[in-house]
Write a protein that holds these residues in place. Sequence first.
Motif: not given
Length: 259
Positions: A82-83, A85-87, A104, A106, A109
């Motif tokens: 997900a890093k 797009h972080k969506c 993820t 973090k 996240e």
Amino acid sequence: MSTSRRTFIAASAAAAAHVWIPKPVKGDTAAELGPVTPMKAGISKWDLDTPALCVDLDKLERNIAKMQRECNANKIAVRTHAKTHKCAAIAKLQMAAGAIGICTAKLSEAEALFAAGIDRILMTTSNLPPAKIRRAMELKKRCPGFIQAVDYDQNARELNEAAKAAGLVADVVIDVAVGTRSGIPPGEDALMLARLVDKQPNLKLRGMLSYDGGAQHINGFAARKERTLKNIEENARTYEKMKSSGLNTEIFSGGGTGT
């Protein structure tokens, strides 16, 4: 009046402390940092507030489907990161297409994705501070599908203690370094850490991960393939040694769309 060195140093320290004491400042409130313009379906791109993530949905869906199709054909499970797009909405599209989970970098996240409905999450870096280890265990309580990486022995022991205090068993993968990336070096060091995790009563070893991020951006497929296969050799040998030692190797995660 004569001044001793001790008196001078004490006076200087007091003066410095007086000079450098910061004055109270007013920060922005949550309301002041909130979105200025609510986004509505059908809004023109010229009316979007910034920053805004804009994607071509047709191309996005084609790319997700192609990646899943290629991996299925090669009998490789997809666990996207997900890093990039972080969506949560994109993560759900990837899961719907067949991804077995989402990665993820973090803890924050992972927490955000779980709050948005993603329940199979692998955190690819270690939680080091005790407070974050405890937070990770709180997430594990609510999200049984949460897995996290460890890369050194003290971190594994602290994670085991936190899991015990939380009354659960934490799922763990060994982060085995590729080149200069984070993680424990491949070989005996990684094997020793895997054995340690396997012996902890409140940890469950699930396997290992190794990711050569730099290889994803090498121009030319042939050069990219050569670099990737060369760099992953020691990690692949470590995986085979873990497997032959009777350790759980159900997860061997690595690679990316570039490789």
